[in-house]
Enzyme design. Structure first.
Site, PDB file in Angstrom:
ATOM      1  N   ARG A  58      48.826  43.498  44.919  1.00  0.00           N
ATOM      2  CA  ARG A  58      49.875  42.823  44.173  1.00  0.00           C
ATOM      3  C   ARG A  58      51.010  43.790  43.858  1.00  0.00           C
ATOM      4  NH1 ARG A  58      48.198  38.905  40.881  1.00  0.00           N
ATOM      5  NH2 ARG A  58      46.486  40.157  40.045  1.00  0.00           N
ATOM      6  N   TYR A  59      50.691  44.890  43.183  1.00  0.00           N
ATOM      7  CA  TYR A  59      51.700  45.915  42.904  1.00  0.00           C
ATOM      8  C   TYR A  59      51.811  46.773  44.167  1.00  0.00           C
ATOM      9  CZ  TYR A  59      50.282  44.683  38.126  1.00  0.00           C
ATOM     10  OH  TYR A  59      49.959  44.011  36.986  1.00  0.00           O
TER      11      TYR A  59
ATOM     12  N   ARG B  24      49.291  49.872  44.283  1.00  0.00           N
ATOM     13  CA  ARG B  24      47.887  49.734  43.867  1.00  0.00           C
ATOM     14  C   ARG B  24      47.179  48.628  44.624  1.00  0.00           C
ATOM     15  NH1 ARG B  24      50.056  49.091  38.112  1.00  0.00           N
ATOM     16  NH2 ARG B  24      51.909  49.553  39.319  1.00  0.00           N
TER      17      ARG B  24
ATOM     18  N   CYS C 173      26.463  41.552  38.658  1.00  0.00           N
ATOM     19  CA  CYS C 173      26.629  42.323  37.417  1.00  0.00           C
ATOM     20  C   CYS C 173      25.294  42.284  36.684  1.00  0.00           C
ATOM     21  CB  CYS C 173      27.681  41.693  36.513  1.00  0.00           C
ATOM     22  SG  CYS C 173      29.245  41.386  37.330  1.00  0.00           S
TER      23      CYS C 173
ATOM     24  N   CYS D  64      29.021  38.130  31.789  1.00  0.00           N
ATOM     25  CA  CYS D  64      29.762  37.982  30.536  1.00  0.00           C
ATOM     26  C   CYS D  64      30.348  36.578  30.478  1.00  0.00           C
ATOM     27  CB  CYS D  64      30.905  38.994  30.469  1.00  0.00           C
ATOM     28  SG  CYS D  64      30.380  40.656  30.858  1.00  0.00           S
TER      29      CYS D  64
ATOM     30  N   CYS E 247      34.062  36.194  31.363  1.00  0.00           N
ATOM     31  CA  CYS E 247      34.522  36.758  32.648  1.00  0.00           C
ATOM     32  C   CYS E 247      35.683  35.951  33.217  1.00  0.00           C
ATOM     33  CB  CYS E 247      33.370  36.781  33.652  1.00  0.00           C
ATOM     34  SG  CYS E 247      33.855  37.541  35.202  1.00  0.00           S
TER      35      CYS E 247
ATOM     36  N   ARG F  28      36.587  36.225  36.331  1.00  0.00           N
ATOM     37  CA  ARG F  28      36.319  35.946  37.752  1.00  0.00           C
ATOM     38  C   ARG F  28      35.075  35.079  37.921  1.00  0.00           C
ATOM     39  NH1 ARG F  28      37.412  41.860  39.228  1.00  0.00           N
ATOM     40  NH2 ARG F  28      39.674  41.869  39.100  1.00  0.00           N
TER      41      ARG F  28
ATOM     42  N   ASP G  84      42.368  35.894  29.484  1.00  0.00           N
ATOM     43  CA  ASP G  84      43.140  35.169  30.508  1.00  0.00           C
ATOM     44  C   ASP G  84      42.987  33.657  30.366  1.00  0.00           C
ATOM     45  OD1 ASP G  84      44.072  37.492  31.734  1.00  0.00           O
ATOM     46  OD2 ASP G  84      42.224  37.713  32.901  1.00  0.00           O
TER      47      ASP G  84
ATOM     48  N   ASP H 240      47.959  39.760  31.022  1.00  0.00           N
ATOM     49  CA  ASP H 240      48.071  39.672  32.481  1.00  0.00           C
ATOM     50  C   ASP H 240      48.625  38.283  32.760  1.00  0.00           C
ATOM     51  OD1 ASP H 240      47.833  40.611  35.029  1.00  0.00           O
ATOM     52  OD2 ASP H 240      45.768  41.294  34.774  1.00  0.00           O
TER      53      ASP H 240
ATOM     54  N   LYS I  95      50.753  42.626  34.705  1.00  0.00           N
ATOM     55  CA  LYS I  95      50.536  42.956  33.293  1.00  0.00           C
ATOM     56  C   LYS I  95      51.850  43.244  32.579  1.00  0.00           C
ATOM     57  CE  LYS I  95      45.905  44.847  33.780  1.00  0.00           C
ATOM     58  NZ  LYS I  95      45.737  44.701  35.238  1.00  0.00           N
TER      59      LYS I  95
END
Ligand code: SF4
Length: 377
Positions: A115-116, A119, A128, A132, A135, A137, A296, A333, A340
């Site tokens: 995206r950037y 990076r 995981c 969580c 999360c 995602r 998010d 974000d 961000k």
């Protein structure tokens, strides 16, 4: 007080030896996944049982014994809220997005978001130790079908090698420390071989949910590729356990540079005292509070979201009570891939013209006002 999860282990695990408790493989193999698994751990409330039945179809449940040992007996316990299904997950809001950060849209090859310009985000697994509930995602985490295959990883690494504008790679997932040591070592070696990369980062919640994973063998691999920038994900002071401190110390000794990315969540950490205590503990153990992230617009996590003002108030409340090292950037974000942005409290009270430019009146952390001449030429 820092908890030792072996000392606070639930009755269900009273017969487990300290050696077993310290083994990340044993911890992985004995994860709690069903309501019955929590017998002898906590008494699930009626809403938690209902959410377990309805929400775990949408997003799996898995809790390591280590993390379960931190649970309190109240459903409002921050550890329970983050790891046990909540009825709020069943509420659907029209603005929620499956892929809130448009990570799939900026995916030139499978398993890599670019995206950037400088990076790239590399997804290496979707497993995981603990899933969580907050999360972002959820669309792919916990789904083994979305885990990177070898050819997928090869093409992602080839893409990075072909794009010399990429200077910084964030190894993410899921949790990258779910990979075997052998796969992780190979991945880090291949990334280090790409000459234009300045920075290799790993984003991991293992120091919180499975700190036993950071053993000497893993520390050795990290040391061989130092400096690795590790982004941890502590959200509450209760998560900073004896075992987590050992994990942080091992990574610091291995030459890792540690920074914490905390997610701001209603009822978990949305007050100054909680964040202050967490950040003091992290700094004490070599981990700098890096980001405090606004939750998010992802599906099923709206019940965790706080008003933007809450984050601003926390940052303002930290100022003056802890040095700048302990004050994370409060970051949103932007949905749709906007990236961000950092939000800061407004300290400006008044602005007036001045012969040298302008005169600005600011209010400091203690509520006192001071004037500064801003020279504008
Ligand atoms: S460890 Fe990270 S990727 Fe895994 S469930 Fe938690 S927030 Fe999602």
């Amino acid at each position: 007080m820092i908890l030792d999860s072996f000392e606070t282990r639930p009755t269900r695990f009273h017969d487990v030896s300290q050696d077993k408790w310290g083994s990340w493989i044993w911890q992985q193999q004995n994860r709690l996944r069903t309501p019955e698994d929590f017998d002898g751990v906590v008494n699930l409330s009626e809403p938690e049982v209902r959410a377990f039945i309805d929400a775990s179809n949408m997003f799996k449940v898995a809790v390591t014994p280590h993390y379960a040992a931190l649970m309190g007996q109240q459903p409002s316990c921050p550890i329970r809220q983050q790891s046990l299904p909540q009825v709020g997950e069943l509420e659907v809001w029209p603005f929620e997005l499956e892929d809130p950060l448009a990570e799939e849209q900026f995916m030139p090859v499978e398993g890599l978001t670019h995206r950037y310009p400088d990076r790239a985000l590399l997804y290496v697994t979707h497993n995981c130790p603990v899933y969580c509930r907050h999360c972002t995602r959820k669309r792919k985490v916990a789904n083994p079908a979305t885990t990177s295959s070898n050819p997928q990883l090869d093409s992602a690494l080839a893409y990075i090698a072909d794009h010399d504008e990429i200077r910084d790679v964030i190894v993410s997932g899921g949790d990258p420390l779910s990979l075997s040591n052998a796969r992780l070592a190979t991945l880090l070696r291949r990334l280090r071989e790409i000459d234009h990369l300045d920075v290799i980062r790993i984003g991991t919640r293992n120091p919180v949910t499975l700190p036993q994973r950071i053993d000497d063998e893993l520390a050795q691999i990290l040391a061989e590729h130092a400096p690795i920038y590790v982004h941890t994900h502590f959200n509450h002071p209760r998560e900073v356990t004896t075992q987590s401190v050992t994990a942080l110390q091992r990574m610091v000794s291995a030459g890792c540079v540690l920074g914490n990315q905390m997610v701001l969540m209603r009822g978990v950490n949305d007050d100054v005292e909680t964040v202050l205590e967490l950040n003091r503990l992290l700094l004490r153990h070599g981990c700098r509070p890096y980001y405090m992230l606004q939750c998010d617009m992802a599906q099923g996590i709206t019940h965790f979201r706080t008003p933007i003002q809450t984050g601003l108030d926390i940052v303002a409340g930290l100022r003056g009570r802890i040095g700048g090292l302990g004050i994370p950037d409060f970051v949103v974000d932007l949905p749709g891939g906007g990236g961000k942005i950092e939000l800061t409290p407004d300290y400006l009270v008044e602005e007036r013209p001045h012969e040298a430019g302008r005169e600005l009146r600011f209010r400091n952390y203690a509520g006192k006002e001071y004037t500064l001449v801003d020279v504008v030429r």
